[in-house]
Design an enzyme around this catalytic site. Structure first.
Site, mmCIF file in Angstrom:
data_model
loop_
_atom_site.group_PDB
_atom_site.id
_atom_site.type_symbol
_atom_site.label_atom_id
_atom_site.label_comp_id
_atom_site.label_asym_id
_atom_site.label_seq_id
_atom_site.Cartn_x
_atom_site.Cartn_y
_atom_site.Cartn_z
ATOM 1 N N HIS A 1 -2.559 7.207 7.235
ATOM 2 C CA HIS A 1 -1.321 8.259 6.363
ATOM 3 C C HIS A 1 -1.960 9.372 6.258
ATOM 4 C CE1 HIS A 1 2.900 6.324 6.567
ATOM 5 N NE2 HIS A 1 1.818 5.695 6.306
ATOM 6 N N GLN B 1 2.856 10.240 1.442
ATOM 7 C CA GLN B 1 4.049 9.120 1.594
ATOM 8 C C GLN B 1 5.187 9.439 0.445
ATOM 9 O OE1 GLN B 1 2.303 5.125 2.071
ATOM 10 N NE2 GLN B 1 3.466 4.887 3.612
ATOM 11 N N GLY C 1 0.314 -0.870 -0.365
ATOM 12 C CA GLY C 1 -0.144 0.019 -0.012
ATOM 13 C C GLY C 1 0.898 1.422 -0.022
ATOM 14 N N HIS D 1 -4.059 1.093 7.665
ATOM 15 C CA HIS D 1 -2.740 2.054 7.562
ATOM 16 C C HIS D 1 -2.150 2.877 6.721
ATOM 17 C CE1 HIS D 1 2.122 1.362 8.430
ATOM 18 N NE2 HIS D 1 1.958 1.782 6.883
ATOM 19 N N GLU D 2 -3.195 2.529 5.361
ATOM 20 C CA GLU D 2 -2.889 3.724 4.298
ATOM 21 C C GLU D 2 -3.817 4.650 4.346
ATOM 22 O OE1 GLU D 2 -0.436 3.899 2.503
ATOM 23 O OE2 GLU D 2 0.332 1.583 3.032
ATOM 24 N N CYS E 1 6.107 -0.070 7.509
ATOM 25 C CA CYS E 1 5.659 0.989 6.709
ATOM 26 C C CYS E 1 6.717 1.586 5.627
ATOM 27 C CB CYS E 1 5.187 2.308 7.291
ATOM 28 S SG CYS E 1 5.298 3.556 6.771
ATOM 29 N N LEU E 2 6.517 1.442 4.589
ATOM 30 C CA LEU E 2 7.231 2.411 3.300
ATOM 31 C C LEU E 2 8.046 3.401 4.124
ATOM 32 C CD1 LEU E 2 5.672 1.133 0.309
ATOM 33 C CD2 LEU E 2 7.874 -0.050 1.200
#
Length: 166
Positions: free
Chosen positions: A139, A51, A46, A135-136, A93-94
């Site tokens: 963000h 991000q 995702g 999660h997204e 997480c990226l």
């Protein structure tokens, strides 16, 4: 299409609440395509627009490499309209490379939003897909994984992470 730079903690844009999208146009379609390419290149499941440095309410999610019967989901202005249960699982997480923690998330969720054409859609999710969507969506609210752990663990993470970046 282009691979975009994934913003890393503690960049300020990751802490801001993203703005609603009011116009679905060619620029937005280019951003969606670039986000999808970036997510796949980073081996993520995702990615949220903040991000990649864009404060807009847009996410892309694809859990198909890890879950059967899944495919790419693009959601504009998504929001959770229903949820139930809780499950504890590992999450990374990226924007926080190398950081993994165990978090409680809702087990089942219903997310409403728009697809890339502006059509209303609903996504019912469990498992990894539910976790990735939550999660997204975090963000989009300016919430990172480190915001969901205890203050002590957060401070230990912050010190270790910033020391490693030097």
């Amino acid at each position: 299409m282009a691979v975009l730079e994934i913003r890393k903690y503690p960049e300020e844009i990751l802490k801001k609440k993203a703005e609603a999208i009011t116009d679905i146009n060619e620029d937005l379609h280019r951003l969606i395509d670039d986000m999808v390419e970036t997510m796949y290149k980073a081996n993520g499941v995702g990615l949220a627009a903040p991000q990649v440095g864009v404060s807009k309410r847009l996410i892309v999610v694809d859990t198909s490499p890890r879950e059967a019967n899944q495919s790419l989901i693009v959601l504009i202005n998504p929001e959770i309209s229903d949820s139930e249960g809780e499950i504890l699982s590992e999450e990374g997480c990226l924007s926080l490379p190398g950081f993994i923690t165990r978090l409680k998330r809702k087990e089942k969720i219903l997310v409403k939003g728009l697809d890339r054409k502006g059509k209303k859609i609903e996504v019912q999710a469990t498992g990894l897909l539910a976790r990735a969507l939550q999660h997204e969506l975090d963000h989009l609210e300016g919430i990172l994984l480190v915001d969901r752990i205890s203050p002590l663990k957060r401070e230990l993470f912050r010190r270790k992470y910033l020391k490693a970046k030097k």
